[in-house]
Design a protein around this motif. Sequence first.
Motif, PDB file in Angstrom:
ATOM      1  N   ASP A   1      -7.925   9.037  -1.330  1.00 24.22           N
ATOM      2  CA  ASP A   1      -6.536   8.843  -1.736  1.00 24.22           C
ATOM      3  C   ASP A   1      -6.554   8.421  -3.201  1.00 24.22           C
ATOM      4  OD1 ASP A   1      -3.886   8.326  -1.996  1.00 24.22           O
ATOM      5  OD2 ASP A   1      -3.788   6.711  -0.526  1.00 24.22           O
ATOM      6  N   TYR A   2      -6.354   9.366  -4.112  1.00 25.79           N
ATOM      7  CA  TYR A   2      -6.589   9.138  -5.535  1.00 25.79           C
ATOM      8  C   TYR A   2      -5.336   8.768  -6.320  1.00 25.79           C
ATOM      9  CZ  TYR A   2      -4.553  13.773  -5.916  1.00 25.79           C
ATOM     10  OH  TYR A   2      -3.710  14.836  -5.815  1.00 25.79           O
ATOM     11  N   THR A   3      -4.175   8.711  -5.680  1.00 29.91           N
ATOM     12  CA  THR A   3      -2.954   8.467  -6.440  1.00 29.91           C
ATOM     13  C   THR A   3      -1.977   7.589  -5.680  1.00 29.91           C
ATOM     14  OG1 THR A   3      -1.100   9.523  -7.611  1.00 29.91           O
ATOM     15  CG2 THR A   3      -1.849  10.563  -5.568  1.00 29.91           C
ATOM     16  N   GLY A   4      -1.270   6.776  -6.439  1.00 35.62           N
ATOM     17  CA  GLY A   4      -0.180   5.984  -5.892  1.00 35.62           C
ATOM     18  C   GLY A   4       1.146   6.373  -6.497  1.00 35.62           C
ATOM     19  N   ILE A   5       1.172   7.457  -7.279  1.00 35.03           N
ATOM     20  CA  ILE A   5       2.395   7.949  -7.907  1.00 35.03           C
ATOM     21  C   ILE A   5       2.614   9.394  -7.463  1.00 35.03           C
ATOM     22  CG2 ILE A   5       2.088   6.437  -9.900  1.00 35.03           C
ATOM     23  CD1 ILE A   5       1.165   8.900 -11.487  1.00 35.03           C
ATOM     24  N   PRO A   6       3.827   9.929  -7.635  1.00 36.60           N
ATOM     25  CA  PRO A   6       4.055  11.337  -7.285  1.00 36.60           C
ATOM     26  C   PRO A   6       3.185  12.258  -8.138  1.00 36.60           C
ATOM     27  CG  PRO A   6       6.136  10.181  -7.583  1.00 36.60           C
ATOM     28  CD  PRO A   6       5.069   9.256  -8.068  1.00 36.60           C
ATOM     29  N   VAL A   7       2.682  13.316  -7.522  1.00 37.17           N
ATOM     30  CA  VAL A   7       1.894  14.319  -8.243  1.00 37.17           C
ATOM     31  C   VAL A   7       2.466  15.696  -7.955  1.00 37.17           C
ATOM     32  CG1 VAL A   7      -0.211  12.953  -8.257  1.00 37.17           C
ATOM     33  CG2 VAL A   7       0.199  14.558  -6.392  1.00 37.17           C
ATOM     34  N   PHE A   8       2.305  16.575  -8.936  1.00 35.54           N
ATOM     35  CA  PHE A   8       2.730  17.966  -8.798  1.00 35.54           C
ATOM     36  C   PHE A   8       1.498  18.822  -9.014  1.00 35.54           C
ATOM     37  CE2 PHE A   8       4.720  21.988  -9.737  1.00 35.54           C
ATOM     38  CZ  PHE A   8       5.880  21.978  -8.980  1.00 35.54           C
ATOM     39  N   GLN A   9       0.933  19.334  -7.928  1.00 33.93           N
ATOM     40  CA  GLN A   9      -0.289  20.135  -8.001  1.00 33.93           C
ATOM     41  C   GLN A   9       0.077  21.603  -8.148  1.00 33.93           C
ATOM     42  OE1 GLN A   9      -2.019  19.105  -4.259  1.00 33.93           O
ATOM     43  NE2 GLN A   9      -2.649  17.068  -4.913  1.00 33.93           N
ATOM     44  N   MET A  10      -0.629  22.276  -9.070  1.00 30.10           N
ATOM     45  CA  MET A  10      -0.347  23.681  -9.298  1.00 30.10           C
ATOM     46  C   MET A  10      -1.576  24.378  -9.857  1.00 30.10           C
ATOM     47  SD  MET A  10       2.201  23.237 -12.549  1.00 30.10           S
ATOM     48  CE  MET A  10       2.554  24.992 -12.557  1.00 30.10           C
TER      49      MET A  10
ATOM     50  N   GLN B   1     -12.436  -5.971  -9.274  1.00 28.31           N
ATOM     51  CA  GLN B   1     -11.503  -4.877  -9.051  1.00 28.31           C
ATOM     52  C   GLN B   1     -11.900  -4.099  -7.794  1.00 28.31           C
ATOM     53  OE1 GLN B   1      -8.249  -2.887  -9.998  1.00 28.31           O
ATOM     54  NE2 GLN B   1      -9.109  -3.580 -11.924  1.00 28.31           N
ATOM     55  N   PRO B   2     -10.954  -3.800  -6.912  1.00 23.94           N
ATOM     56  CA  PRO B   2     -11.295  -2.978  -5.750  1.00 23.94           C
ATOM     57  C   PRO B   2     -11.920  -1.652  -6.193  1.00 23.94           C
ATOM     58  CG  PRO B   2      -9.104  -3.916  -5.516  1.00 23.94           C
ATOM     59  CD  PRO B   2      -9.546  -4.226  -6.915  1.00 23.94           C
ATOM     60  N   ASP B   3     -12.899  -1.197  -5.453  1.00 23.56           N
ATOM     61  CA  ASP B   3     -13.683  -0.034  -5.857  1.00 23.56           C
ATOM     62  C   ASP B   3     -13.345   1.156  -4.962  1.00 23.56           C
ATOM     63  OD1 ASP B   3     -15.566   1.791  -6.667  1.00 23.56           O
ATOM     64  OD2 ASP B   3     -17.199   0.334  -6.767  1.00 23.56           O
ATOM     65  N   PRO B   4     -12.702   2.206  -5.516  1.00 24.38           N
ATOM     66  CA  PRO B   4     -12.387   3.383  -4.707  1.00 24.38           C
ATOM     67  C   PRO B   4     -13.620   4.054  -4.106  1.00 24.38           C
ATOM     68  CG  PRO B   4     -11.208   3.439  -6.803  1.00 24.38           C
ATOM     69  CD  PRO B   4     -12.199   2.326  -6.899  1.00 24.38           C
ATOM     70  N   SER B   5     -14.805   3.811  -4.696  1.00 24.72           N
ATOM     71  CA  SER B   5     -16.027   4.394  -4.147  1.00 24.72           C
ATOM     72  C   SER B   5     -16.327   3.865  -2.752  1.00 24.72           C
ATOM     73  CB  SER B   5     -17.213   4.079  -5.071  1.00 24.72           C
ATOM     74  OG  SER B   5     -16.994   4.576  -6.369  1.00 24.72           O
ATOM     75  N   PHE B   6     -15.802   2.684  -2.433  1.00 18.66           N
ATOM     76  CA  PHE B   6     -16.037   2.071  -1.117  1.00 18.66           C
ATOM     77  C   PHE B   6     -14.772   2.059  -0.246  1.00 18.66           C
ATOM     78  CE2 PHE B   6     -19.441   0.644  -3.759  1.00 18.66           C
ATOM     79  CZ  PHE B   6     -20.532   0.537  -2.918  1.00 18.66           C
ATOM     80  N   THR B   7     -13.606   1.940  -0.900  1.00 19.45           N
ATOM     81  CA  THR B   7     -12.367   1.907  -0.118  1.00 19.45           C
ATOM     82  C   THR B   7     -11.818   3.297   0.159  1.00 19.45           C
ATOM     83  OG1 THR B   7     -10.951   1.773  -2.093  1.00 19.45           O
ATOM     84  CG2 THR B   7     -11.772  -0.303  -1.172  1.00 19.45           C
ATOM     85  N   GLY B   8     -12.166   4.276  -0.706  1.00 17.48           N
ATOM     86  CA  GLY B   8     -11.591   5.605  -0.576  1.00 17.48           C
ATOM     87  C   GLY B   8     -10.149   5.674  -1.024  1.00 17.48           C
ATOM     88  N   LYS B   9      -9.657   4.590  -1.638  1.00 16.03           N
ATOM     89  CA  LYS B   9      -8.258   4.534  -2.067  1.00 16.03           C
ATOM     90  C   LYS B   9      -8.171   3.875  -3.445  1.00 16.03           C
ATOM     91  CE  LYS B   9      -6.495   3.996   2.657  1.00 16.03           C
ATOM     92  NZ  LYS B   9      -5.683   3.166   3.579  1.00 16.03           N
TER      93      LYS B   9
END
Length: 543
Positions: A460-469, A530-538
């Motif tokens: 889960d790499y984002t906490g904001i809206p994303v527009f993928q294209m 700082q929380p680490d996304p490498s371990f939390t996945g988020k």
Amino acid sequence: MHRPRARLTALCALAALPPAIEALLLVRLGFVAAEGLSSQVTAVWPYDTYHDLRWLYVYHDSWPDFLVGLLLVIGFRALLTTGLVTLAWPAGVDRPGLRWLLGRNLGLSVVVVVLVAPWALISVAASVVALSWVLLASLLPMFLLAPFLQRAAVVGPWWRGLPSISLVGWSLLNFVVITVASALCWSVPGWWTVPVALFAGAANGLLWERTVHVAVLAPRVRWARVPVAPIAVALALVVPLTIPVLVQVVPAGVTIEQVVLGQRLPADVRHAVIVLAGHGSAYDGTPPVDANVERFSYRGLGGDGRPLPYRSSDTNRSLESGAALLQTQVDRLHGRTGRPVALIGESEGAMLARTYLAQRPHPAVDTLVMFSPLINAGRAYYPPAGVSHGWGVATGWQLRALLGMIGLFGVTDAGPDEPFIRSLLDNAPFYRNQLMCPVPGVRMVAFLPTTTATEAPPGDYTGIPVFQMPGVHGGLLGRSLVQDRLIHFLAGVPESRMRREYPLLQQLGAGWQAPPLAIRVNPAWNDVRQPDPSFTGKVCQPS
């Protein structure tokens, strides 16, 4: 009949055990970002050494540690390859003695380490800057070298002659198996990763059996007197030189400057806009068509308050110093127009704008649009040039040497210590965990090309809206679509779109990335809590 079957069973067991052990350790540690790498431990050369060197280049904190680790990698590979080749040897064909095989594989382990090291280095560099084309530059040489190296353990003059079509085919299948196995390791929950890695290792054993058979039983070798392998190595060395050129030459699609700077904004857009172009961009001083739009200058403002022209070399500045320039430009633009300010950044410009909002927010800035931000950048580390110890110290010096040699060909003047890169390295916890997080009082959206999916581990790499294209870094396909969605967002309409293939591309590409350096182990990062996304996945997790 039973003996070959028993040997094949033993071969698959030997190939399955190391991946299962690595997966077990990674799951036990909760190191979710690296779980997919476990299937590569017993892959056929050169992918196994590529696996080892990426771990080594990230996880050493002194030169002695690096050298000891390198010796362990060479010794481990020699022993394991000897066992795999012995068990995979075709029945009915005389096999060299174990002493000969061990000596040969020990020497070949050294050769393979030397050949693979540049590409493992580039893979680590890719995890710093989070750019898909850098990762591609590290991976393409593996395709070229694999058929030659996969026969090196069993064929005498392996550097001469062309590999057979069958060996090339098995080499390509090896790549596919590794890629799919890595994706499966990330797809299954928790401890299920271990049996997936176990079966992936067994598949590696079958591939060893096939490649050894094809190499040993190959018919007449074509071009038997030609040193084809050294030619292939030379061609592999050219890859990092050609890819940056191709990135510049091949049209990337629509850039954000084309969308915003060449037209007037509609009347329902009540913002003044600053457009921040990416790394390597240049500005000749031509003002935008709309007086309420300015281009950010990496040189700052002139005496008349207008953005100064800048060269591509001026973008080689730290994100912190760029944020200071942006603060001045925001103050002047807001004062001149009386309007709220929207920031639209692309690549480095997106990183700079987000850094500014974290360090120097202005109450008038209430909108941020990021095009091609560097998702999960700073996943590795190396100290500044004047520091003789720290995580990745050998990696830093070898990258300086490698990029220095590439620079001799005039391909790039960028180095691993330029201020922009050092900003990503020194403030990695922020860029890994907070880049794609909401900022109070600011509307945000990120436009992401599909290549972004291959630039960071799944999660889960984002906490904001994303527009993928569809698109590549720094360029989005479909000018009208981008323009309409951007204008709608500036006018206050929420925008977001998720593409179905994006998570799959994340999983398929992540097995070829370097393992991230855990935030908590690096004292050079001030915010090690700082929380680490490498371990939390988020991302966007509270401290």
